[in-house]
Design a protein around this motif. Sequence first.
Motif, short mmCIF file in Angstrom:
data_model
loop_
_atom_site.label_atom_id
_atom_site.label_comp_id
_atom_site.label_asym_id
_atom_site.label_seq_id
_atom_site.Cartn_x
_atom_site.Cartn_y
_atom_site.Cartn_z
N GLY A 1 24.48 27.31 -46.47
CA GLY A 1 23.89 27.54 -47.80
C GLY A 1 22.38 27.66 -47.75
O GLY A 1 21.80 28.50 -48.45
N LEU A 2 21.74 26.82 -46.94
CA LEU A 2 20.28 26.89 -46.83
C LEU A 2 19.82 28.19 -46.18
O LEU A 2 18.80 28.77 -46.57
CB LEU A 2 19.74 25.68 -46.06
N LYS A 3 20.57 28.66 -45.20
CA LYS A 3 20.23 29.94 -44.58
C LYS A 3 20.38 31.07 -45.59
O LYS A 3 19.55 31.99 -45.62
CB LYS A 3 21.11 30.19 -43.34
N GLN A 4 21.43 31.00 -46.41
CA GLN A 4 21.60 32.02 -47.46
C GLN A 4 20.45 31.95 -48.46
O GLN A 4 19.93 32.99 -48.88
CB GLN A 4 22.93 31.82 -48.18
N ALA A 5 20.07 30.74 -48.84
CA ALA A 5 18.96 30.57 -49.79
C ALA A 5 17.66 31.10 -49.18
O ALA A 5 16.85 31.74 -49.88
CB ALA A 5 18.80 29.11 -50.19
N GLN A 6 17.47 30.87 -47.89
CA GLN A 6 16.28 31.36 -47.21
C GLN A 6 16.22 32.89 -47.25
O GLN A 6 15.18 33.48 -47.55
CB GLN A 6 16.27 30.86 -45.77
N CYS A 7 17.35 33.54 -46.98
CA CYS A 7 17.41 35.00 -47.05
C CYS A 7 17.18 35.49 -48.47
O CYS A 7 16.50 36.49 -48.68
CB CYS A 7 18.76 35.50 -46.52
N HIS A 8 17.75 34.77 -49.41
CA HIS A 8 17.60 35.13 -50.81
C HIS A 8 16.12 35.03 -51.22
O HIS A 8 15.60 35.90 -51.92
CB HIS A 8 18.46 34.23 -51.68
N LEU A 9 15.44 33.98 -50.78
CA LEU A 9 14.01 33.85 -51.08
C LEU A 9 13.20 34.99 -50.47
O LEU A 9 12.27 35.50 -51.09
CB LEU A 9 13.48 32.50 -50.57
N ALA A 10 13.57 35.39 -49.27
CA ALA A 10 12.87 36.51 -48.64
C ALA A 10 13.04 37.78 -49.47
O ALA A 10 12.09 38.55 -49.66
CB ALA A 10 13.39 36.73 -47.22
N SER A 11 14.24 37.99 -50.00
CA SER A 11 14.45 39.18 -50.83
C SER A 11 13.69 39.07 -52.15
O SER A 11 13.22 40.09 -52.69
CB SER A 11 15.94 39.43 -51.07
N ILE A 12 13.54 37.86 -52.66
CA ILE A 12 12.75 37.68 -53.89
C ILE A 12 11.28 37.99 -53.63
O ILE A 12 10.61 38.61 -54.47
CB ILE A 12 12.94 36.25 -54.45
N LEU A 13 10.79 37.61 -52.47
CA LEU A 13 9.41 37.97 -52.12
C LEU A 13 9.24 39.49 -52.08
O LEU A 13 8.21 40.02 -52.53
CB LEU A 13 9.02 37.35 -50.76
N THR A 14 10.23 40.17 -51.55
CA THR A 14 10.19 41.63 -51.53
C THR A 14 10.18 42.18 -52.95
O THR A 14 9.43 43.11 -53.27
CB THR A 14 11.39 42.19 -50.74
N MET A 15 11.02 41.61 -53.80
CA MET A 15 11.07 42.03 -55.21
C MET A 15 9.71 41.86 -55.87
O MET A 15 9.27 42.70 -56.65
CB MET A 15 12.12 41.21 -55.97
N LEU A 16 9.05 40.75 -55.53
CA LEU A 16 7.73 40.47 -56.10
C LEU A 16 6.73 41.53 -55.64
O LEU A 16 5.94 42.05 -56.45
CB LEU A 16 7.28 39.07 -55.67
N THR A 17 6.78 41.87 -54.36
CA THR A 17 5.90 42.90 -53.82
C THR A 17 6.16 44.25 -54.47
O THR A 17 5.23 45.04 -54.67
CB THR A 17 6.10 43.01 -52.29
N GLU A 18 7.40 44.50 -54.82
CA GLU A 18 7.79 45.76 -55.46
C GLU A 18 7.51 45.77 -56.96
O GLU A 18 7.86 46.72 -57.64
CB GLU A 18 9.27 46.02 -55.22
N ASN A 19 6.89 44.69 -57.45
CA ASN A 19 6.57 44.56 -58.88
C ASN A 19 7.81 44.69 -59.78
O ASN A 19 7.77 45.31 -60.83
CB ASN A 19 5.51 45.58 -59.31
N ARG A 20 8.89 44.04 -59.35
CA ARG A 20 10.11 44.06 -60.16
C ARG A 20 9.87 43.23 -61.41
O ARG A 20 9.01 42.35 -61.44
CB ARG A 20 11.28 43.48 -59.35
#
Length: 88
Positions: free
Chosen positions: A12-31
């Motif tokens: 679960g923590l590894k999944q959350a870590q990947c999910h956080l990485a995708s959220i950082l990408t979303m932030l960079t993309e100005n979602r």
Amino acid sequence: MSHASDPEVRRGLKQAQCHLASILTMLTENRPCTELAQQLQAVVSTIKTLKRALIHDHMEHCIADAAGQGAVSAEQALREFKTLTKYF
């Protein structure tokens, strides 16, 4: 100390870590902020569930077993339980 829930928590923590990485990408993309907030809530919910599983496992198998086997006194077990309650 190893817990029966460790594999579940690690996964679960590894999944959350990947999910956080995708959220950082979303932030960079100005979602939109609403999308970011929704995704962050999903991560928070996952971590909360994992924390609960780990704490319950510890209470059931570490504290209860140690007290039942006489490895710790009832007072020590109660103290440990009280310490855990602050994390709920």
